[in-house]
Design an enzyme around this catalytic site. Structure first.
Site, PDB file in Angstrom:
ATOM      1  N   THR A 206      49.230 -27.976  41.864  1.00 46.33           N
ATOM      2  CA  THR A 206      48.342 -28.778  42.710  1.00 46.33           C
ATOM      3  C   THR A 206      49.158 -29.838  43.445  1.00 46.33           C
ATOM      4  O   THR A 206      49.107 -29.950  44.682  1.00 46.33           O
ATOM      5  CB  THR A 206      47.232 -29.452  41.862  1.00 46.33           C
ATOM      6  OG1 THR A 206      46.668 -28.482  40.986  1.00 46.33           O
ATOM      7  CG2 THR A 206      46.154 -30.037  42.752  1.00 46.33           C
TER       8      THR A 206
ATOM      9  N   LYS B  13      48.086 -33.360  29.725  1.00 44.60           N
ATOM     10  CA  LYS B  13      49.085 -32.891  30.684  1.00 44.60           C
ATOM     11  C   LYS B  13      50.189 -32.157  29.918  1.00 44.60           C
ATOM     12  O   LYS B  13      50.281 -32.251  28.711  1.00 44.60           O
ATOM     13  CB  LYS B  13      49.706 -34.070  31.450  1.00 44.60           C
ATOM     14  CG  LYS B  13      48.748 -34.678  32.455  1.00 44.60           C
ATOM     15  CD  LYS B  13      49.379 -35.762  33.311  1.00 44.60           C
ATOM     16  CE  LYS B  13      50.704 -35.435  33.908  1.00 44.60           C
ATOM     17  NZ  LYS B  13      50.756 -34.201  34.691  1.00 44.60           N
TER      18      LYS B  13
ATOM     19  N   GLY C 298      51.012 -28.761  30.830  1.00 41.84           N
ATOM     20  CA  GLY C 298      50.914 -27.308  31.015  1.00 41.84           C
ATOM     21  C   GLY C 298      52.156 -26.742  31.687  1.00 41.84           C
ATOM     22  O   GLY C 298      52.518 -25.578  31.482  1.00 41.84           O
ATOM     23  N   GLY C 299      52.817 -27.571  32.482  1.00 39.18           N
ATOM     24  CA  GLY C 299      54.041 -27.135  33.153  1.00 39.18           C
ATOM     25  C   GLY C 299      55.298 -27.596  32.428  1.00 39.18           C
ATOM     26  O   GLY C 299      56.395 -27.541  32.982  1.00 39.18           O
TER      27      GLY C 299
ATOM     28  N   GLU D 264      57.005 -36.854  33.060  1.00 36.35           N
ATOM     29  CA  GLU D 264      55.772 -37.313  33.718  1.00 36.35           C
ATOM     30  C   GLU D 264      55.281 -38.620  33.106  1.00 36.35           C
ATOM     31  O   GLU D 264      54.833 -39.524  33.813  1.00 36.35           O
ATOM     32  CB  GLU D 264      54.691 -36.228  33.605  1.00 36.35           C
ATOM     33  CG  GLU D 264      54.975 -35.027  34.489  1.00 36.35           C
ATOM     34  CD  GLU D 264      54.028 -33.859  34.267  1.00 36.35           C
ATOM     35  OE1 GLU D 264      53.910 -33.029  35.178  1.00 36.35           O
ATOM     36  OE2 GLU D 264      53.427 -33.748  33.189  1.00 36.35           O
TER      37      GLU D 264
HETATM   38  C1  5RP Z   1      53.001 -30.280  34.145  1.00 38.40           C
HETATM   39  C2  5RP Z   1      51.642 -30.842  34.224  1.00 38.40           C
HETATM   40  C3  5RP Z   1      50.803 -30.428  35.385  1.00 38.40           C
HETATM   41  O1  5RP Z   1      50.537 -31.534  36.149  1.00 38.40           O
HETATM   42  C4  5RP Z   1      49.540 -29.797  34.865  1.00 38.40           C
HETATM   43  O2  5RP Z   1      49.914 -28.704  34.037  1.00 38.40           O
HETATM   44  C5  5RP Z   1      48.643 -29.324  35.993  1.00 38.40           C
HETATM   45  O3  5RP Z   1      49.285 -28.331  36.718  1.00 38.40           O
HETATM   46  P1  5RP Z   1      48.545 -27.471  37.827  1.00 38.40           P
HETATM   47  O4  5RP Z   1      48.272 -28.392  38.968  1.00 38.40           O
HETATM   48  O5  5RP Z   1      49.544 -26.376  38.134  1.00 38.40           O
HETATM   49  O6  5RP Z   1      47.283 -26.918  37.221  1.00 38.40           O
HETATM   50  O7  5RP Z   1      51.207 -31.622  33.414  1.00 38.40           O
HETATM   51  O8  5RP Z   1      53.652 -30.637  32.961  1.00 38.40           O
END
Ligand code: 5RP
Length: 234
Positions: free
Chosen positions: A32, A98, A100-101, A107
């Site tokens: 995003t 947070k 997921g990435g 962060e």
């Molecule tokens: C990465 C994060 C991302 O901001 C979170 O996973 C959201 O990602 P996306 O916009 O691809 O859904 O915390 O560590």
């Protein structure tokens, strides 16, 4: 472009309304906020926007350089005006999951240096209670299976080591990610954050409590700006 991708793009671009020339901006990670980074690059080139960015991951650093955002190191500046980032879930109190990435450590370090945090999201990220999204926890590679066992015992749920094929995912910091499958049951995220951070082997947890000021949310009715009544922005 899929519907979800279109919503991500709308939210990502809309958040740039918070950016002014002269700002130091934290640049988040994910599919995003990548639209925010690309839009900021466009604004620099086409509108003369003057900013410097601090990326929260190697992937964002690469993208920011590609689109021409000047970057600085967080240690070399006196804090950030805002950070714009994505989230995996947010609850009615603006508490977040947070990571997921796998970028949660950088962060959080960047977010704690920012005067305000703006989250960009599509409406799938809105939840009543955090935890349906498996909670990411960055852990040391040393004895990681043992740390995962302690986490599972403490949280009383299944905890997996995040894998990329046959190998554990390795973060930008050389660590691993454990994902805790607690289910939508995290009613006291601050208590849970302390409990998890108390475990040796845990580097950081993807609960971002009392950090988010605004959610820029894209849904079928367009873009909404949700302002945290207890936050730092109006
Ligand atoms: C990465 C994060 C991302 O901001 C979170 O996973 C959201 O990602 P996306 O916009 O691809 O859904 O915390 O560590």
């Amino acid at each position: 472009m899929s519907d979800v991708e279109a919503l991500k793009k709308e939210a990502g671009i809309a958040a740039c309304a918070y950016v002014r020339s002269g700002m130091n901006i934290g640049l988040g990670t994910g599919s995003t906020v990548k639209h925010t980074v690309v839009e900021l690059g466009r604004m620099i080139h086409e509108e003369g926007l003057e900013i410097v960015g601090v990326p929260t991951s190697l992937a964002t650093e690469k993208l920011a350089l590609e689109v021409g955002i000047p970057l600085v190191k967080l240690s070399e500046i006196d804090g950030l005006d805002i950070v714009i980032d994505g989230a995996d879930e947010y609850d009615p109190n603006f508490q977040l999951i947070k990571g997921g990435g796998a970028a949660l450590l950088r962060e959080k370090i960047v977010a704690q240096e920012a005067k305000a945090m703006i989250i960009v999201a599509d409406d799938r990220k809105k939840v009543q209670t955090l935890g349906a999204f498996p909670l990411p926890i960055e852990i040391t590679p040393f004895a990681h299976q043992a740390t995962i066992r302690v986490l599972a015992r403490t949280l009383d749920c299944r905890v997996n080591c995040r894998m990329a094929g046959d190998n554990p995912v390795i973060t930008d910091n050389g660590n691993m990610i454990a994902d805790a499958h607690c289910g939508p049951s995290i009613t006291q995220p601050k208590v849970m954050e302390s409990e998890i951070l108390n475990i040796a082997g845990v580097v950081q947890v993807g609960l971002f409590n009392d950090m988010c000021d605004v959610v820029v949310l894209a849904g079928s009715n367009g873009v909404e700006t949700l302002v945290n009544p207890n936050g730092r922005l109006e």
